[in-house]
Design an enzyme around this catalytic site. Sequence first.
Site, PDB file in Angstrom:
ATOM      1  N   ASN A  84     -10.289  -0.079   0.229  1.00  0.00           N
ATOM      2  CA  ASN A  84      -8.832   0.024   0.262  1.00  0.00           C
ATOM      3  C   ASN A  84      -8.294  -0.444  -1.091  1.00  0.00           C
ATOM      4  O   ASN A  84      -8.326  -1.630  -1.395  1.00  0.00           O
ATOM      5  CB  ASN A  84      -8.291  -0.848   1.403  1.00  0.00           C
ATOM      6  CG  ASN A  84      -6.773  -0.809   1.501  1.00  0.00           C
ATOM      7  OD1 ASN A  84      -6.104  -0.274   0.624  1.00  0.00           O
ATOM      8  ND2 ASN A  84      -6.246  -1.389   2.561  1.00  0.00           N
ATOM      9  N   HIS A 110      -3.312   7.187   3.371  1.00  0.00           N
ATOM     10  CA  HIS A 110      -3.716   5.918   2.776  1.00  0.00           C
ATOM     11  C   HIS A 110      -5.116   5.568   3.300  1.00  0.00           C
ATOM     12  O   HIS A 110      -5.398   5.696   4.495  1.00  0.00           O
ATOM     13  CB  HIS A 110      -2.706   4.832   3.144  1.00  0.00           C
ATOM     14  CG  HIS A 110      -3.141   3.464   2.741  1.00  0.00           C
ATOM     15  ND1 HIS A 110      -3.656   3.194   1.500  1.00  0.00           N
ATOM     16  CD2 HIS A 110      -3.157   2.282   3.416  1.00  0.00           C
ATOM     17  CE1 HIS A 110      -3.961   1.909   1.420  1.00  0.00           C
ATOM     18  NE2 HIS A 110      -3.675   1.332   2.581  1.00  0.00           N
ATOM     19  N   CYS A 125       0.819  -1.223   0.000  1.00  0.00           N
ATOM     20  CA  CYS A 125       0.000   0.000   0.000  1.00  0.00           C
ATOM     21  C   CYS A 125       0.851   1.271   0.000  1.00  0.00           C
ATOM     22  O   CYS A 125       0.345   2.356  -0.276  1.00  0.00           O
ATOM     23  CB  CYS A 125      -0.948   0.002   1.184  1.00  0.00           C
ATOM     24  SG  CYS A 125      -2.034  -1.426   1.200  1.00  0.00           S
TER      25      CYS A 125
HETATM   26  O1  UT7 Z   1      -3.664  -1.268   3.585  1.00  0.00           O
HETATM   27  C1  UT7 Z   1      -3.336  -2.004   4.710  1.00  0.00           C
HETATM   28  C2  UT7 Z   1      -4.296  -3.148   4.826  1.00  0.00           C
HETATM   29  N1  UT7 Z   1      -4.948  -3.456   5.987  1.00  0.00           N
HETATM   30  C3  UT7 Z   1      -5.407  -2.668   6.992  1.00  0.00           C
HETATM   31  O2  UT7 Z   1      -5.171  -1.512   7.081  1.00  0.00           O
HETATM   32  C4  UT7 Z   1      -6.257  -3.348   8.000  1.00  0.00           C
HETATM   33  C5  UT7 Z   1      -6.122  -2.780   9.383  1.00  0.00           C
HETATM   34  N2  UT7 Z   1      -7.057  -3.393  10.267  1.00  0.00           N
HETATM   35  C6  UT7 Z   1      -8.389  -3.152  10.212  1.00  0.00           C
HETATM   36  O3  UT7 Z   1      -8.829  -2.330   9.440  1.00  0.00           O
HETATM   37  C7  UT7 Z   1      -9.267  -3.871  11.190  1.00  0.00           C
HETATM   38  O4  UT7 Z   1      -8.471  -4.619  12.075  1.00  0.00           O
HETATM   39  C8  UT7 Z   1     -10.296  -4.797  10.517  1.00  0.00           C
HETATM   40  C9  UT7 Z   1     -11.332  -3.957   9.778  1.00  0.00           C
HETATM   41  C10 UT7 Z   1      -9.612  -5.722   9.523  1.00  0.00           C
HETATM   42  C11 UT7 Z   1     -11.013  -5.624  11.556  1.00  0.00           C
HETATM   43  O5  UT7 Z   1     -11.637  -4.788  12.500  1.00  0.00           O
HETATM   44  P1  UT7 Z   1     -11.518  -5.092  14.049  1.00  0.00           P
HETATM   45  O6  UT7 Z   1     -12.322  -4.090  14.749  1.00  0.00           O
HETATM   46  O7  UT7 Z   1     -10.049  -5.156  14.375  1.00  0.00           O
HETATM   47  O8  UT7 Z   1     -12.237  -6.478  14.180  1.00  0.00           O
HETATM   48  P2  UT7 Z   1     -11.640  -7.869  14.689  1.00  0.00           P
HETATM   49  O9  UT7 Z   1     -10.657  -8.401  13.698  1.00  0.00           O
HETATM   50  O10 UT7 Z   1     -11.161  -7.681  16.102  1.00  0.00           O
HETATM   51  O11 UT7 Z   1     -12.916  -8.769  14.674  1.00  0.00           O
HETATM   52  C12 UT7 Z   1     -14.006  -8.535  15.544  1.00  0.00           C
HETATM   53  C13 UT7 Z   1     -15.070  -9.553  15.253  1.00  0.00           C
HETATM   54  C14 UT7 Z   1     -14.560 -10.980  15.171  1.00  0.00           C
HETATM   55  O12 UT7 Z   1     -15.531 -11.812  15.718  1.00  0.00           O
HETATM   56  P3  UT7 Z   1     -15.363 -12.395  17.214  1.00  0.00           P
HETATM   57  O13 UT7 Z   1     -14.087 -13.182  17.165  1.00  0.00           O
HETATM   58  O14 UT7 Z   1     -15.303 -11.200  18.104  1.00  0.00           O
HETATM   59  O15 UT7 Z   1     -16.590 -13.219  17.364  1.00  0.00           O
HETATM   60  C15 UT7 Z   1     -14.467 -11.239  13.694  1.00  0.00           C
HETATM   61  O16 UT7 Z   1     -14.614 -12.592  13.367  1.00  0.00           O
HETATM   62  O17 UT7 Z   1     -15.639  -9.258  13.968  1.00  0.00           O
HETATM   63  C16 UT7 Z   1     -15.636 -10.451  13.190  1.00  0.00           C
HETATM   64  N3  UT7 Z   1     -15.524 -10.081  11.795  1.00  0.00           N
HETATM   65  C17 UT7 Z   1     -16.586  -9.765  11.033  1.00  0.00           C
HETATM   66  N4  UT7 Z   1     -17.914  -9.732  11.316  1.00  0.00           N
HETATM   67  C18 UT7 Z   1     -18.739  -9.363  10.312  1.00  0.00           C
HETATM   68  C19 UT7 Z   1     -14.403  -9.949  11.039  1.00  0.00           C
HETATM   69  N5  UT7 Z   1     -14.741  -9.570   9.801  1.00  0.00           N
HETATM   70  C20 UT7 Z   1     -16.082  -9.444   9.768  1.00  0.00           C
HETATM   71  C21 UT7 Z   1     -16.999  -9.072   8.768  1.00  0.00           C
HETATM   72  N6  UT7 Z   1     -18.313  -9.038   9.093  1.00  0.00           N
HETATM   73  N7  UT7 Z   1     -16.624  -8.730   7.509  1.00  0.00           N
END
Ligand code: UT7
Length: 334
Positions: free
Chosen positions: A287, A257, A117
Amino acid sequence: MPESLRSSRIIGTGHYVPTRVLTNFDLEKMVDTTDEWIVTRTGIRERRIAAENEACSDLSLAACKEAVAMAGLDPKDIDGIIIGTISGDMQFPATAAFVQDRLGAINAAALDLSAACSGFIYAVNMAHAMIVSGQMERVLVVGAEVLTKFVDWSDRSTCVLFGDAAGAALLEACPRGEGILATHMKSDGALAELLCLPGGGSRHPLTPNTFADRTRFIKMKGDGVFKWAVRAMVDATHTVLEQAGYSLSDVAVVIPHQANIRIIDAVAERLEIPRERVVVNLDRYGNTSSATIPVAYDEVVRAKKLKPGDLVLFTGFGGGFTWGSVLLKHAISL
Ligand code: UT7
């Protein structure tokens, strides 16, 4: 050694996004997710998806044509094309080679740069350095990705995030003090596993196994990336401002970004910059990796929100880890 009297400035910009729109509601039908989760956790509402026959060079070429037209240049006057991408047309040759040919940039060197990125920020750094050294006069810089062809559409934690796009900027030599004022790039390869696509390279060549174990898709530990992203963009922003002797209150717009609205909000809060001076378009495109910054800059330019002399700050991060910033004086008058 005497300091160079040369710098470089952006004299043309362009962007292209595929026509197909995939909304969060469409995704609700594909994986176990909701529009509400995606909007509140990421800020993304929809993204663009390249057609089956659309590759990275197709998106890049469309963006380049716009940038060259805005600059009013003949493609023959371009000395180099650098594309920051991790989703090029082929393993080799470089996607930039296809663009060089189709653009008719018959005098240009062509290369791709892999910084995920941060690809556009790294490529601007490289192009600027080549111009400052006197090796080149005009370099076309592109951030272009077709990551939707590399995401695991059964992994809800990554497939909702990415979209396809290309953005281009044409850099030309100018006197020092104009155009680009400061650049900064950093990396930390110890964090490579937080965000990578392991299958398909020489470590894990493509075999039936890479399909079965899904290592041919993007892997991400989202929370680890999140924390680093905020710290990296804040540090890189302070570094370029210090280098150039400016403060954030002098900056007209910050273009970060576009990965997650919560990352952008956290960066804006730590930098204490009013949100109206931070450009956001990830609600419409998701993204798009190396394309986010040049696409957003082109939109701002074409909306005539900047005047020559305004300070613009790019800051980004990506897989590697890589991160960096560019501070420039806007030089385009439409
Ligand atoms: O360009 C660089 C690329 N990447 C990034 O910049 C990503 C940086 N990170 C993020 O943007 C965030 O960490 C995410 C958007 C990827 C995830 O958000 P989060 O608030 O950190 O969520 P999490 O990974 O802690 O997940 C929370 C819950 C989980 O369920 P449990 O374990 O609490 O039951 C996930 O399984 O949300 C669940 N989950 C979803 N639920 C519905 C993960 N993805 C989804 C989804 N829809 N698409």
